[in-house]
Design a protein around this motif. Structure first.
Motif, PDB file in Angstrom:
ATOM      1  N   ASP A 125      -3.384 -11.724   9.751  1.00  0.00           N
ATOM      2  CA  ASP A 125      -2.800 -10.421   9.400  1.00  0.00           C
ATOM      3  C   ASP A 125      -3.060 -10.032   7.953  1.00  0.00           C
ATOM      4  N   ASN A 126      -3.191 -11.019   7.078  1.00  0.00           N
ATOM      5  CA  ASN A 126      -3.258 -10.743   5.639  1.00  0.00           C
ATOM      6  C   ASN A 126      -4.605 -11.106   5.026  1.00  0.00           C
ATOM      7  N   LYS A 127      -5.636 -11.047   5.854  1.00  0.00           N
ATOM      8  CA  LYS A 127      -6.973 -11.397   5.376  1.00  0.00           C
ATOM      9  C   LYS A 127      -7.378 -10.548   4.170  1.00  0.00           C
ATOM     10  N   GLN A 128      -7.243  -9.239   4.289  1.00  0.00           N
ATOM     11  CA  GLN A 128      -7.643  -8.361   3.192  1.00  0.00           C
ATOM     12  C   GLN A 128      -6.782  -8.574   1.957  1.00  0.00           C
ATOM     13  N   LEU A 129      -5.499  -8.782   2.149  1.00  0.00           N
ATOM     14  CA  LEU A 129      -4.590  -9.017   1.029  1.00  0.00           C
ATOM     15  C   LEU A 129      -4.981 -10.291   0.279  1.00  0.00           C
ATOM     16  N   LEU A 130      -5.319 -11.331   1.025  1.00  0.00           N
ATOM     17  CA  LEU A 130      -5.745 -12.586   0.391  1.00  0.00           C
ATOM     18  C   LEU A 130      -7.093 -12.418  -0.300  1.00  0.00           C
ATOM     19  N   GLN A 131      -8.011 -11.695   0.311  1.00  0.00           N
ATOM     20  CA  GLN A 131      -9.303 -11.440  -0.334  1.00  0.00           C
ATOM     21  C   GLN A 131      -9.115 -10.700  -1.655  1.00  0.00           C
ATOM     22  N   GLU A 132      -8.239  -9.719  -1.662  1.00  0.00           N
ATOM     23  CA  GLU A 132      -7.980  -8.961  -2.893  1.00  0.00           C
ATOM     24  C   GLU A 132      -7.353  -9.844  -3.964  1.00  0.00           C
ATOM     25  N   ALA A 133      -6.461 -10.731  -3.551  1.00  0.00           N
ATOM     26  CA  ALA A 133      -5.835 -11.649  -4.521  1.00  0.00           C
ATOM     27  C   ALA A 133      -6.859 -12.602  -5.116  1.00  0.00           C
ATOM     28  N   LEU A 134      -7.750 -13.118  -4.288  1.00  0.00           N
ATOM     29  CA  LEU A 134      -8.788 -14.036  -4.780  1.00  0.00           C
ATOM     30  C   LEU A 134      -9.788 -13.318  -5.672  1.00  0.00           C
ATOM     31  N   ALA A 135     -10.056 -12.056  -5.367  1.00  0.00           N
ATOM     32  CA  ALA A 135     -10.926 -11.259  -6.237  1.00  0.00           C
ATOM     33  C   ALA A 135     -10.258 -11.043  -7.593  1.00  0.00           C
ATOM     34  N   GLN A 136      -8.973 -10.786  -7.574  1.00  0.00           N
ATOM     35  CA  GLN A 136      -8.234 -10.594  -8.817  1.00  0.00           C
ATOM     36  C   GLN A 136      -8.209 -11.875  -9.655  1.00  0.00           C
ATOM     37  N   ASP A 137      -7.978 -13.001  -8.995  1.00  0.00           N
ATOM     38  CA  ASP A 137      -7.817 -14.257  -9.724  1.00  0.00           C
ATOM     39  C   ASP A 137      -9.140 -14.836 -10.209  1.00  0.00           C
ATOM     40  N   LEU A 138     -10.159 -14.832  -9.325  1.00  0.00           N
ATOM     41  CA  LEU A 138     -11.393 -15.574  -9.602  1.00  0.00           C
ATOM     42  C   LEU A 138     -12.661 -14.744  -9.420  1.00  0.00           C
ATOM     43  N   HIS A 139     -12.511 -13.434  -9.222  1.00  0.00           N
ATOM     44  CA  HIS A 139     -13.664 -12.553  -9.029  1.00  0.00           C
ATOM     45  C   HIS A 139     -14.476 -12.987  -7.805  1.00  0.00           C
ATOM     46  N   LYS A 140     -13.795 -13.482  -6.794  1.00  0.00           N
ATOM     47  CA  LYS A 140     -14.494 -13.903  -5.583  1.00  0.00           C
ATOM     48  C   LYS A 140     -14.808 -12.693  -4.719  1.00  0.00           C
ATOM     49  N   SER A 141     -16.010 -12.687  -4.156  1.00  0.00           N
ATOM     50  CA  SER A 141     -16.341 -11.658  -3.184  1.00  0.00           C
ATOM     51  C   SER A 141     -15.593 -11.942  -1.891  1.00  0.00           C
ATOM     52  N   ALA A 142     -15.537 -10.938  -1.020  1.00  0.00           N
ATOM     53  CA  ALA A 142     -14.869 -11.123   0.271  1.00  0.00           C
ATOM     54  C   ALA A 142     -15.544 -12.230   1.067  1.00  0.00           C
TER      55      ALA A 142
END
Length: 466
Positions: free
Chosen positions: A39-56
């Motif tokens: 359910d929260n795939k996009q939310l987690l991707q956005e958090a990881l992008a914020q923290d570590l500049h990770k792509s989706a």
């Protein structure tokens, strides 16, 4: 006032009630965790992008997909893992039942790091839930975006009488560890691991410590430099080098170094372009403190590739250092960044000696066209894991344990290894309350005949399934 007392008391009472023990409850928790990831795939991707500049894609590849696979594996095998394990017995216990029961420890705490903040939080959580424990999860305060999602959203998918997320920095973590838990699972540095172990010793709490260290990478003269460079660059610069099992330094001859540096430059350009800063596949350093630490390491040896940095973006280019001395800071501490030092050795034996005179690493890598060389490195050293002509792809396998040895940690997890880590292996013997005549040979006085008979029955092997 203790901020954790009420939460911990609630979880202890829930475990004492027996609520977490049935397979149905454990499966429901695991399904909830699976829904959280879905359910929260996009939310987690956005958090990881914020923290570590990770792509989706990087977030999916290195964190989310692996967690989903772990949940699915636990659900598929939960009943099998929970079954009593029958064991062999001797003739003295032929009519008894002997088995190992897998019991939950009780209230466990998982303290996770910032570099893979979803994966390294949820993988051990899968094992703890599958084993029937109540769990306190302490995510890293450094990866703030992911910490927020885990704290605010994850509890909505799990039974909050049996699960809690607690927040805070080193001070709060120290205060948390003043409490008695039934198991501690910690992932982080050896320095902090020693603090955790000291806290555990006060209450004799069992621990798993997933630590780090300096992971060597030996490159033999007999190799294809470009193949080696491609594989080393992939795993050194993945997640901007912020991976505990990444190659930390290269050992090779001066002749191989010359060819390897050129090949590494080619690989870096191929992977990240002429301007790596604009690549969507290159992460950023987690925070200002670690950025400044890494920029200081750029002064070690001589920069052969990269070396550029940009403070406002927490960017450090994929870097290779040569002419490095083993006394320099870059060879004394775990780098945890996109910097790769190269040290020269004259032979395989010298490389093995160099590795064996240091703390045992979490991972060790060897590259050679000769299987004999790779096998000699494997047989002559000790490390948590080993890669011959490859990097840490083994982390994608739940069938392989993850764990250190010596200074790089203790204990293991992944798949069933996680379930076993969070389960007490209880030895059980069930005997009949009658048939006392058969037991009389065990009782004193011990005549010569009794001694001989007892010795014979103890030395014998009976059927495992009786």
């Amino acid at each position: 006032m203790d901020p954790f007392e009420d939460t911990l008391q609630r979880l202890r009472e829930a475990f004492s009630s027996g609520r977490t023990r049935p397979a149905e409850f454990r499966a429901a928790q695991l399904r909830g965790l699976g829904r959280f990831l879905q359910d929260n795939k996009q939310l987690l991707q956005e958090a990881l992008a914020q923290d570590l500049h990770k792509s989706a894609f990087s977030s999916d590849l290195s964190e989310l997909i692996l967690c989903q696979k772990e949940v699915a594996l636990a659900l598929q095998n939960l009943h099998t893992w929970m079954e009593d394990q029958l064991v062999a017995k001797n003739l003295l216990m032929t009519l008894s039942s002997t088995f190992i029961r897998k019991e939950p420890f009780g209230l466990v705490v998982i303290i996770s790091p910032w570099n893979y903040p979803v994966y390294l939080s949820l993988l051990p959580l899968v094992g703890a839930l599958a084993a029937g424990n109540c769990v306190v999860l302490k995510p890293s305060e450094i990866s703030r975006g992911t910490e927020r999602v885990l704290a605010e959203v994850l509890p909505q998918y799990l039974d909050q009488s049996c699960f809690a997320v607690v927040l805070g920095g080193p001070e709060e973590t120290g205060q948390l560890l003043e409490h008695k838990f039934d198991y501690i699972f910690f992932t982080g540095s050896p320095r902090v691991g020693k603090i955790v172990m000291a806290a555990a010793a006060k209450h004799l709490m069992p621990v798993t410590l997933e630590l780090g260290g300096k992971n060597p990478c030996y490159v033999d003269d007999n190799c294809d430099p470009q193949i080696v460079a491609n594989r080393v660059a992939l795993f050194r610069y993945f997640n901007a080098g912020q991976t505990c099992v990444a190659p930390n330094y290269i050992l090779c001859s001066p002749e191989v170094q010359e060819r390897l540096v050129s090949a590494l430059q080619s690989a870096i350009t191929c992977f990240y372009g002429e301007d790596p800063r604009s690549s969507p596949d290159l992460g950023r350093i987690i925070n200002e403190k670690h950025f400044q630490r890494l920029r200081g390491l750029l002064g070690c040896g001589r920069v052969a590739i990269g070396g550029q940095s940009e403070e406002s973006d927490r960017y450090i280019a994929p870097t290779v250092l040569v002419d490095v001395q083993e006394t320099e800071p870059v060879m004394q501490e775990e780098i945890f960044g996109p910097i790769l030092p190269i040290m020269n050795v004259r032979s395989l034996d010298e490389a093995i000696d160099f590795i064996n005179h240091r703390e045992k690493p979490l991972a060790l890598y060897a590259f050679s066209n000769s299987s004999q060389v790779v096998n000699q490195m494997l047989e002559s050293t000790s490390s948590g894991s080993f890669g011959g002509n490859d990097g840490f792809k083994y982390l994608s396998l739940s069938s392989m344990p993850m764990g250190g040895v010596g200074n790089s940690g203790m204990g293991r997890y992944h798949g069933k290894f996680s379930f076993d880590t969070f389960s007490h292996q209880r030895a059980c013997l069930l005997s009949c309350s009658g048939l006392e005549k058969l037991n009389e040979i065990q009782y004193p006085p011990y005549t010569a005949w009794k001694k001989k008979l007892i010795s014979w029955t103890l030395a014998s092997q009976s059927c495992t399934l009786l």
